[in-house]
Design an enzyme around this catalytic site. Structure first.
Site, PDB file in Angstrom:
ATOM      1  N   GLY A 113      -6.389  -0.189   4.968  1.00 45.24           N
ATOM      2  CA  GLY A 113      -5.478  -1.235   4.513  1.00 45.24           C
ATOM      3  C   GLY A 113      -6.034  -2.626   4.749  1.00 45.24           C
ATOM      4  CG  ASP A 114      -6.934  -3.640   8.561  1.00 48.00           C
ATOM      5  OD1 ASP A 114      -5.759  -4.014   8.413  1.00 48.00           O
ATOM      6  OD2 ASP A 114      -7.301  -2.908   9.494  1.00 48.00           O
ATOM      7  CB  SER A 174      -0.907   0.010   1.233  1.00 47.35           C
ATOM      8  OG  SER A 174      -1.788  -1.087   1.217  1.00 47.35           O
TER       9      SER A 174
END
Length: 315
Positions: A251-252, A220
């Protein structure tokens, strides 16, 4: 089914404030409580997309009981491992311009027996899993090699592993061959021990981590997009974002989108970017539903822009 492992889960309380002034009494304009921890967030995003997910996590005290109930309310199968300590509470303060101030608790210390109980819970539930996503920092009591042990055991059982952690826990697990690792730019720079100023720098760092054992790297790069480096090649993807409301859990959400789309190739990368772009436009740590996604807006290419400067270089 996607099985998630969160060694240090939390209850995440988010308060929206008209402003943040130290030393005063502040009154929130809105607040919410969500189940938290990186693996838990992956499960939340998977469940929001309508897929089955099981969340393995150590849970203790009344906070752990509430976390279990909140997961069930979201359609997530909670495989809680009882521990003597209390599940931590994290607090996020959100200002009108989107500035976030986070206070993360250290969390409980796990005993060797409790650490083994978590590994056993993963084994019990892994047979039905298409992917196992191991995410987040390690709590007190777990050595950096704990994730490496989890990767090795899971591979012996025939499972595919996605690992989203950093520091010593990441580097200790690389030579066990995690199927996917998901660093951000800062974590990528830390893992290779040098700064990253361009997308090309990030590509070289990802290739180095593949050389050290990771089978693929999903990196990312913040507002610049995401980079996927795997055996079939390297791919880069971006998506427009109208306004950033909260980047908590984005991000998850990206990792959930990647795994739900198969966990390899440009199509999975596009899904990751679409999920991440949708997540940052939602309040708190809300996870996107299919209605929030804008896959047609994602631009994916194998022509990685090597000279493109990162908007947020990693020192």
């Amino acid at each position: 089914m996607i099985l998630t492992v969160t060694p240090n889960p939390s209850l995440d309380r988010t308060y929206e404030l008209p402003g943040l002034t130290r030393g005063t009494v502040l009154r929130a304009t809105a607040d919410r409580v969500d189940p938290g921890g990186k693996g838990v967030n992956v499960s939340r995003a998977v469940a929001a997309a309508g897929h089955r997910t099981v969340a393995v996590a150590p849970m203790g005290g009344p906070e752990g009981a509430l976390l279990t109930r909140l997961l069930g309310d979201l359609g997530i199968e909670a495989a809680g491992v009882p521990i003597a300590g209390n599940t931590r509470i994290n607090v996020t303060l959100v200002e009108p311009d989107g500035t976030l101030t986070k206070v993360n608790a250290a969390g409980p210390e796990l005993s060797p027996a409790e650490a083994e109980d978590v590994l056993e819970a993963v084994r019990v539930h892994s047979s039905a899993a298409d992917w196992i996503a191991c995410c987040g920092s390690l709590p007190r009591g777990l050595p950096p090699q704990w994730y490496a042990e989890l990767v090795e055991r899971s591979h012996r059982a025939g499972a595919r592993i996605a690992l989203d952690t950093s520091g010593a826990a990441l580097t200790a697990a690389l030579d066990r061959g995690p199927d996917v690792i998901k660093p951000n730019a800062q974590e990528l720079a830390e893992a290779v021990g040098r700064p990253l100023a361009t997308v090309g720098d990030a590509l070289k760092a990802a290739e180095e981590l593949r050389g050290r054992g990771a089978r693929s790297v999903l990196a990312s790069l913040g507002a610049d997009g995401q980079l996927l480096v795997e055996a079939s090649g390297a791919y880069f993807a971006t998506a427009p974002v109208t306004a950033v409301r909260s980047n908590v859990g984005a991000g998850d959400a990206s990792l959930a989108g990647f795994l739900a789309a198969g966990g390899q190739g440009p199509e999975a990368l596009a899904s990751a970017v679409a999920h991440g772009a949708a997540a940052v436009q939602l309040a708190g740590s809300l996870m996107p539903t299919p209605a929030d996604l804008d896959l047609p807006s994602v631009v994916t290419t194998s022509d990685v822009p090597l000279d493109r400067a990162l908007a947020e270089p990693a020192p």
